[in-house]
Write a protein that holds these residues in place. Structure first.
Motif, mmCIF file in Angstrom:
data_model
loop_
_atom_site.group_PDB
_atom_site.id
_atom_site.type_symbol
_atom_site.label_atom_id
_atom_site.label_comp_id
_atom_site.label_asym_id
_atom_site.label_seq_id
_atom_site.Cartn_x
_atom_site.Cartn_y
_atom_site.Cartn_z
ATOM 1 N N ARG A 1 -3.127 -2.678 -2.287
ATOM 2 C CA ARG A 1 -3.051 -3.911 -3.066
ATOM 3 C C ARG A 1 -3.885 -5.006 -2.400
ATOM 4 O O ARG A 1 -3.806 -5.220 -1.193
ATOM 5 C CB ARG A 1 -1.598 -4.355 -3.177
ATOM 6 C CG ARG A 1 -1.323 -5.489 -4.152
ATOM 7 C CD ARG A 1 0.181 -5.576 -4.392
ATOM 8 N NE ARG A 1 0.535 -6.677 -5.288
ATOM 9 C CZ ARG A 1 1.084 -7.809 -4.880
ATOM 10 N NH1 ARG A 1 1.322 -8.002 -3.590
ATOM 11 N NH2 ARG A 1 1.404 -8.757 -5.750
ATOM 12 N N GLU B 1 -3.271 7.769 -3.182
ATOM 13 C CA GLU B 1 -3.061 6.576 -2.370
ATOM 14 C C GLU B 1 -3.444 5.320 -3.155
ATOM 15 O O GLU B 1 -4.254 5.383 -4.081
ATOM 16 C CB GLU B 1 -3.871 6.656 -1.079
ATOM 17 C CG GLU B 1 -3.442 7.809 -0.171
ATOM 18 C CD GLU B 1 -4.242 7.898 1.117
ATOM 19 O OE1 GLU B 1 -3.774 8.558 2.066
ATOM 20 O OE2 GLU B 1 -5.346 7.305 1.174
ATOM 21 N N TRP B 2 -2.856 4.196 -2.791
ATOM 22 C CA TRP B 2 -3.229 2.929 -3.410
ATOM 23 C C TRP B 2 -3.080 1.793 -2.411
ATOM 24 O O TRP B 2 -2.323 1.883 -1.451
ATOM 25 C CB TRP B 2 -2.432 2.653 -4.694
ATOM 26 C CG TRP B 2 -0.925 2.692 -4.550
ATOM 27 C CD1 TRP B 2 -0.112 3.757 -4.800
ATOM 28 C CD2 TRP B 2 -0.074 1.604 -4.167
ATOM 29 N NE1 TRP B 2 1.204 3.427 -4.590
ATOM 30 C CE2 TRP B 2 1.258 2.094 -4.191
ATOM 31 C CE3 TRP B 2 -0.278 0.283 -3.798
ATOM 32 C CZ2 TRP B 2 2.365 1.305 -3.873
ATOM 33 C CZ3 TRP B 2 0.812 -0.513 -3.463
ATOM 34 C CH2 TRP B 2 2.111 -0.004 -3.508
ATOM 35 N N THR C 1 -4.878 -3.689 -7.711
ATOM 36 C CA THR C 1 -4.584 -2.480 -6.950
ATOM 37 C C THR C 1 -5.762 -1.519 -7.000
ATOM 38 O O THR C 1 -6.266 -1.206 -8.091
ATOM 39 C CB THR C 1 -3.328 -1.776 -7.494
ATOM 40 O OG1 THR C 1 -2.216 -2.673 -7.426
ATOM 41 C CG2 THR C 1 -3.010 -0.516 -6.683
ATOM 42 N N ARG D 1 -6.602 2.023 -6.772
ATOM 43 C CA ARG D 1 -5.785 3.233 -6.940
ATOM 44 C C ARG D 1 -6.687 4.470 -6.961
ATOM 45 O O ARG D 1 -7.626 4.555 -7.753
ATOM 46 C CB ARG D 1 -4.963 3.153 -8.222
ATOM 47 C CG ARG D 1 -3.896 4.245 -8.337
ATOM 48 C CD ARG D 1 -3.040 4.033 -9.568
ATOM 49 N NE ARG D 1 -2.312 2.774 -9.546
ATOM 50 C CZ ARG D 1 -1.168 2.586 -8.910
ATOM 51 N NH1 ARG D 1 -0.605 3.584 -8.235
ATOM 52 N NH2 ARG D 1 -0.569 1.406 -8.957
ATOM 53 N N TYR E 1 0.835 -1.196 0.000
ATOM 54 C CA TYR E 1 0.000 0.000 0.000
ATOM 55 C C TYR E 1 0.869 1.245 0.000
ATOM 56 O O TYR E 1 2.075 1.208 0.322
ATOM 57 C CB TYR E 1 -0.931 0.034 1.221
ATOM 58 C CG TYR E 1 -0.221 0.105 2.557
ATOM 59 C CD1 TYR E 1 0.165 1.320 3.120
ATOM 60 C CD2 TYR E 1 0.075 -1.063 3.261
ATOM 61 C CE1 TYR E 1 0.820 1.377 4.346
ATOM 62 C CE2 TYR E 1 0.724 -1.016 4.483
ATOM 63 C CZ TYR E 1 1.098 0.202 5.021
ATOM 64 O OH TYR E 1 1.761 0.258 6.233
ATOM 65 N N PHE F 1 -11.756 6.295 -8.428
ATOM 66 C CA PHE F 1 -10.705 5.283 -8.280
ATOM 67 C C PHE F 1 -10.707 4.365 -9.490
ATOM 68 O O PHE F 1 -11.654 4.336 -10.283
ATOM 69 C CB PHE F 1 -10.899 4.463 -7.002
ATOM 70 C CG PHE F 1 -12.126 3.587 -7.004
ATOM 71 C CD1 PHE F 1 -12.078 2.297 -7.515
ATOM 72 C CD2 PHE F 1 -13.334 4.054 -6.509
ATOM 73 C CE1 PHE F 1 -13.212 1.487 -7.544
ATOM 74 C CE2 PHE F 1 -14.470 3.253 -6.516
ATOM 75 C CZ PHE F 1 -14.411 1.961 -7.046
#
Length: 485
Positions: free
Chosen positions: A392, A389-390, A461, A463, A353, A419
Motif C-alpha cells: 500500500r 503479494e501487495w 495498492t 497488487r 502490505y 501487476f
C-alpha cells in the motif's frame, strides 16, 4: 504530509530531458508537460571529431569531462549495434565504447563476449564463425540475454562502425588488444586513426612497443590493484597514455590515492567507470541518479575524473550541462510526484502490505519489516516480488487533474511479471505486463495508465497477480499531471 508515505517531486525518466542539444524521444521519455521539466538548458556541445580529438588530448585543470557511452546507447538499440553507436553520438557522447572480436575468417566485428550466445539468436564462439555466418544472425534488444526479444539489427564489422564515427566522435576499442595490429592497419586504411582509443592493462614494455609504431596512436591504460605500479612506469614521453582508466573497488586502493591521481593529471586524463559496484568502489550510475554526490560528482571533484563511462548517458550529459551552467540537478518539476518503492505504508503486515514471508530478504532499507528491499547497483528497490503479494502506498495531490502513472522496473525475464494499481476510490490501472529490461540492475520506465485524481491524499495498492510468473524489481512509481479533468 501523512506519515504513511513520502513523495518527492523530481525529474524522472518519464520526462523528456535535453541532452546536449537533442531532445529524448524514446518510448520511455514522453514529452514534458512543463518547460521547467528540462533538467538544464543545453550547453554548447563539443561536436565533430576535430574538437573531440583535441578535447581528449587536453589534460589541463580546466579540461571538460568527457562522456563515454558504454557499448553505445543500448537503451535505444542493441549493445554494440550501429544504431546504438548512432544514438550515443546523437545524445552527446564524446566517446562510444565498443567491443571487438575476430571471426574465423579474420574479420573484426563488434561483440562483447567471445561467443554470440548472449546478444544474438546464434550460438558458438565468434572465432569459430565466419563473417557470413555472423551477419546472418540478429541482435537481441538492449543488453541481450536468454529471454531478450530479437531485433532486425545485425552484428556490425569494425569497419562499418568506423564509417559512422569518422567525422563525428571517438570510439574506445575494448577487448581488442589481441587484434591491435589489425585494428591499427584498418584505422590507417579508413583514415580513422584519430577516432580510436586503444586500451589494455598489458605490461608497459608491450604497450610501448606498440605505441612506438606510430606517434598518432591514442591509448588509455587500464589500472587495477594488480598493476597499479604501471602508473608512472612509461619511460618515453611520446609513448605515454593519454588517459588512465582507474578501476578500484575500495577507496584505499593505491591507484585512486590523491597523490597518484594528481600525478596522472599532470600529463593524462583520468577515466572512471560508474556502471556498477566495484568499478569505482560504491560510486555508480544509480547512486548518481539519486544524488550526484553519491557518484558522478564525487568521482569528478574528489577523485579527479575527467572521463566517465556510463550506462545512463542522458542523465550524465544533463548533469554536466547543469554543472557547467551552475544550476542544480535534477530540476524539480511541479507536476511529477514520485513514490519510491521502499516508502510503503507503515501500517504493518496485513494492513500496509502482504508478503509471502516475514523476512526482508534484501535488507537494504526497513530491514525489520516484511517487504523485501534490495540494493540493485545503487537503486533501492522492492525485490523478490512474488504472486499474490501487495503493498500500500499514498500520494498527496495538490492540483486536481488527469495524471499519467509510470513504473520504473527491471527484469531479465520474459514474461517478467504482472501487476495492477488499485486506488481507494475504485479506479484500477492494469493489469500491466512488466517489460523485460534485460537485467536485474537495468531499470527502465514503462507506462501504467492514466487516472483522474482530486486534490488530497490518495491511497493505492500495488497488487501482484497471483496467477502470473513474477520475477522483477520495482524502483518507483511516478504520477505526472498531464491535464485538467
Amino acid at each position: 504530509m501523512p506519515s504513511t508515505w513520502r513523495t518527492t517531486a523530481v525529474t524522472t525518466a518519464a520526462v523528456a530531458l535535453t541532452v546536449a542539444g537533442f531532445v529524448r524521444t524514446d518510448d520511455q521519455a514522453p514529452p514534458p508537460s512543463t518547460p521547467e521539466q528540462t533538467a538544464a538548458q543545453p550547453r554548447d556541445p563539443v561536436r565533430g571529431i576535430d574538437a573531440i580529438h583535441e578535447m581528449y588530448l587536453d589534460h589541463g585543470p580546466d579540461a571538460g569531462v568527457m562522456v563515454i557511452a558504454h557499448r553505445g546507447y543500448w537503451r535505444g538499440a542493441p549493445e554494440n549495434s550501429i544504431a546504438a553507436i548512432e544514438q550515443g553520438i546523437e545524445r552527446g557522447a564524446h566517446v562510444v565504447e565498443i567491443d571487438v572480436q575476430r571471426t574465423a575468417d579474420g574479420h573484426l566485428v563488434l561483440m562483447h563476449d567471445t561467443t554470440v550466445d548472449r546478444t544474438t539468436n546464434g550460438t558458438g564462439a565468434v572465432s569459430s564463425l565466419t563473417l557470413d555466418q555472423i551477419k546472418a544472425l540478429r541482435l537481441k534488444e538492449h543488453l541481450g540475454g536468454a529471454q531478450a526479444a530479437l531485433t532486425d539489427h545485425q552484428v556490425p564489422t569494425l569497419e562499418e562502425a568506423l564509417a559512422v564515427v569518422k567525422d563525428r566522435a571517438m570510439v574506445n576499442l575494448d577487448k581488442g588488444w589481441p587484434f591491435r595490429d589489425q585494428e591499427y592497419e584498418l584505422l590507417v586504411e579508413t583514415g580513422t586513426l584519430r577516432n580510436a582509443i586503444f586500451k589494455s592493462s598489458a605490461p608497459v614494455a608491450e604497450v610501448e612497443q606498440f605505441l612506438a609504431r606510430d606517434p598518432e596512436i591514442l591509448y588509455t591504460h587500464v589500472v587495477n590493484d594488480g598493476n597499479a605500479s604501471s602508473i608512472g612506469a612509461f619511460t618515453d614521453d611520446d609513448d605515454r597514455p593519454q588517459a588512465y582508466e582507474l578501476v578500484f573497488d575500495r577507496l584505499t586502493d593505491p591507484q585512486i590515492q590523491p597523490a597518484t591521481v594528481a600525478n596522472i593529471r599532470e600529463d593524462a586524463r583520468v577515466w572512471v567507470n560508474t556502471m556498477w559496484y566495484g568499478l569505482a568502489a560504491g560510486y555508480t550510475d544509480e547512486r548518481s541518479l539519486l544524488d550526484p554526490a553519491g557518484g558522478w560528482q564525487s568521482v569528478v571533484d574528489r577523485h579527479g575524473a575527467s572521463m566517465i563511462q556510463t550506462d545512463d548517458q542522458d542523465e550524465l550529459v544533463d548533469w554536466l550541462a547543469a554543472r557547467d551552467a551552475g544550476r542544480d540537478w535534477p530540476v524539480f518539476p511541479r507536476d511529477v510526484l514520485r513514490v519510491e518503492a521502499e516508502d510503503y505504508s507503515i501500517d504493518g503486515l496485513g494492513v500496509g502490505y502482504s508478503d509471502q514471508d516475514v523476512e526482508n530478504r534484501g535488507g537494504a532499507d526497513r530491514e525489520y519489516e516484511g517487504v523485501d528491499v534490495c540494493d540493485n547497483g545503487g537503486a533501492i528497490v522492492v525485490c523478490w516480488i512474488r504472486g499474490g503479494e501487495w503493498i500500500r502506498y499514498s500520494v498527496d495531490v495538490r492540483v486536481p487533474g488527469r495524471y499519467a502513472v509510470t513504473a520504473r522496473v527491471s527484469s531479465p525475464y520474459r514474461p517478467a511479471g504482472r501487476f495492477t494499481l488499485e486506488f481507494g476510490d475504485g479506479d484500477r490501472l492494469g493489469p500491466v505486463d512488466v517489460r523485460t529490461t534485460t537485467g536485474h540492475n537495468i531499470f527502465m520506465t514503462q507506462p501504467v495508465g492514466e487516472v483522474v485524481l482530486d486534490r488530497g491524499t490518495h491511497h493505492f495498492t500495488f497488487r501482484v497477480d497471483p496467477n502470473a510468473y513474477q520475477n522483477f524489481n520495482l524502483d518507483r512509481i511516478d504520477v505526472e499531471r498531464i491535464g485538467s479533468r
